[in-house]
Design an enzyme around this catalytic site. Structure first.
Site, short mmCIF file in Angstrom:
data_model
loop_
_atom_site.label_atom_id
_atom_site.label_comp_id
_atom_site.label_asym_id
_atom_site.label_seq_id
_atom_site.Cartn_x
_atom_site.Cartn_y
_atom_site.Cartn_z
CG HIS A 51 -0.98 3.85 4.64
ND1 HIS A 51 -1.71 3.53 5.76
CD2 HIS A 51 -0.47 2.68 4.18
CE1 HIS A 51 -1.63 2.23 5.96
NE2 HIS A 51 -0.89 1.69 5.02
CB CYS B 84 -0.95 -0.01 1.19
SG CYS B 84 -0.19 -0.59 2.72
#
Ligand code: A2P
Length: 329
Positions: free
Chosen positions: A233, A126
């Protein structure tokens, strides 16, 4: 297509089901797959409850495509078995990413790497996906030499148990722990296990995967940190280029890059944040500014929804390219 989602009861698996549905992926039959403890339960897909099946049953059903998000061990053991049954596996774990025979793909950047795949394709980490989404257009223009990246990673990247730990701590409830420390009101500078050289596996993934996807000449050094954010994130990134750049041109290159959205109006308090990226596929980029200590060097801040573009959406986009280019079957 007969499509299996392995890990369908997990966080990423659940988003995979949602993204398959939203994007109208041609699913003729859905096979939700999970561990033996979930067999008999159901998942919701296109308005119906679909029963969860086990791994053996899923292989025997010979799906055309399987999206895997059930951990590295499961992928190592089962992806080859699905591939032998004629299925193309798109694997979200780190198990196959650095295998030279396995394409590691972000469709906006290197979809051509899918040609000649051997039925296992890897979805990058990710944190890597959002990083390379912003670096790719800049690498084409100026040549990226070196990247220093610090991540601020959400607990959903660890899975359901970690989201529950954060919730439990916020509510003062004792429960299972995904981390060896409290995560609420804390930051943990350790994502994934440590390797012998003092870096964590997450930090090494960021370096190695960026090089595999973009260019092996790029040097990457990383610090990966878990923060008490549920989803999304963030990354503080310092990039040194081969050539001198123009900040206005950097802005337009990023604004025009497919899948990237420029959010950069500091005077208006506008910059990328996890709450802005939530439930969206765009990779948000902002805080663009010259590094005043060094020539040809740029600072930027990148945020994305780690469960969507960082995992499920990227995997479904890979499946779409495989279908469009006749690379399945
Ligand atoms: P289960 O729900 O049956 O444990 P998360 O990372 O969000 O916790 O999700 C992990 C996913 O991977 C879940 O769907 C989980 O199923 C699945 N999974 C874990 N271990 C296995 C296994 N050995 N075989 C198949 N699926 C597994």
């Amino acid at each position: 297509m007969k499509v299996a989602v392995v890990g369908a009861t997990g966080l990423v698996g659940g988003v995979m089901l949602k993204v398959l549905e939203e994007r109208g992926f041609p699913v003729r039959e859905l096979l939700p797959v999970a561990s033996a403890r979930s067999v008999g339960s159901t998942v919701h897909f296109r308005g119906k409850d679909v029963p969860v099946i086990g791994m053996e049953e899923a292989v025997a059903a010979r799906p055309d495509i399987a999206l895997f998000s059930a951990g590295g061990g499961t992928s190592l053991e089962w992806a080859p078995r699905f591939a032998e049954a004629g299925c193309t596996v798109i694997d979200n774990s780190s198990a196959w990413r650095m295998d030279p025979n396995v394409p590691l793909v972000v469709p906006e950047i290197n979809a051509d790497a899918l040609a000649g795949h051997q039925r296992i394709v890897a979805n990058p980490n990710c944190s890597t996906i959002q990083l390379v989404m912003a670096l790719a257009p800049l690498h084409r223009a100026y040549g990226v030499q070196r990247v220093v990246v610090s991540t601020y990673q959400a607990v959903s990247g660890t899975g359901m148990k970690a989201v529950q730990q954060l919730e439990d701590e916020r509510q003062g409830v004792q429960g299972d722990k995904a981390y060896p420390h409290p995560i609420d009101r804390n930051v943990i500078p350790a994502c994934d296990a440590f390797s012998e050289d003092g870096y964590t596996k997450e930090e090494l993934k960021l370096a190695n995967e960026t090089r595999k996807i973009l260019d092996p000449v790029i040097r990457v050094t990383a610090t990966a940190v878990r923060v008490p954010v549920t989803g999304g994130h963030s990354e503080a990134v310092n990039v040194e280029f081969d050539k001198e750049y123009d900040l206005a041109e950097v802005r337009s290159l990023l604004a025009e890059a497919p899948g990237v959205e420029l959010v950069d109006d500091p005077a208006g308090n506008s910059y990328p944040m996890p709450i802005l990226a939530h439930d969206r596929d765009a990779v948000l980029v902002g805080r663009l500014r010259r590094d005043l200590t060094q020539e040809r060097t740029l600072n930027l801040w990148i945020v994305a929804d780690n469960l969507r573009k960082g995992a499920a959406t990227n995997a479904v986009q890979i499946a779409e390219v495989l279908v469009e280019r006749g690379l399945v079957g």
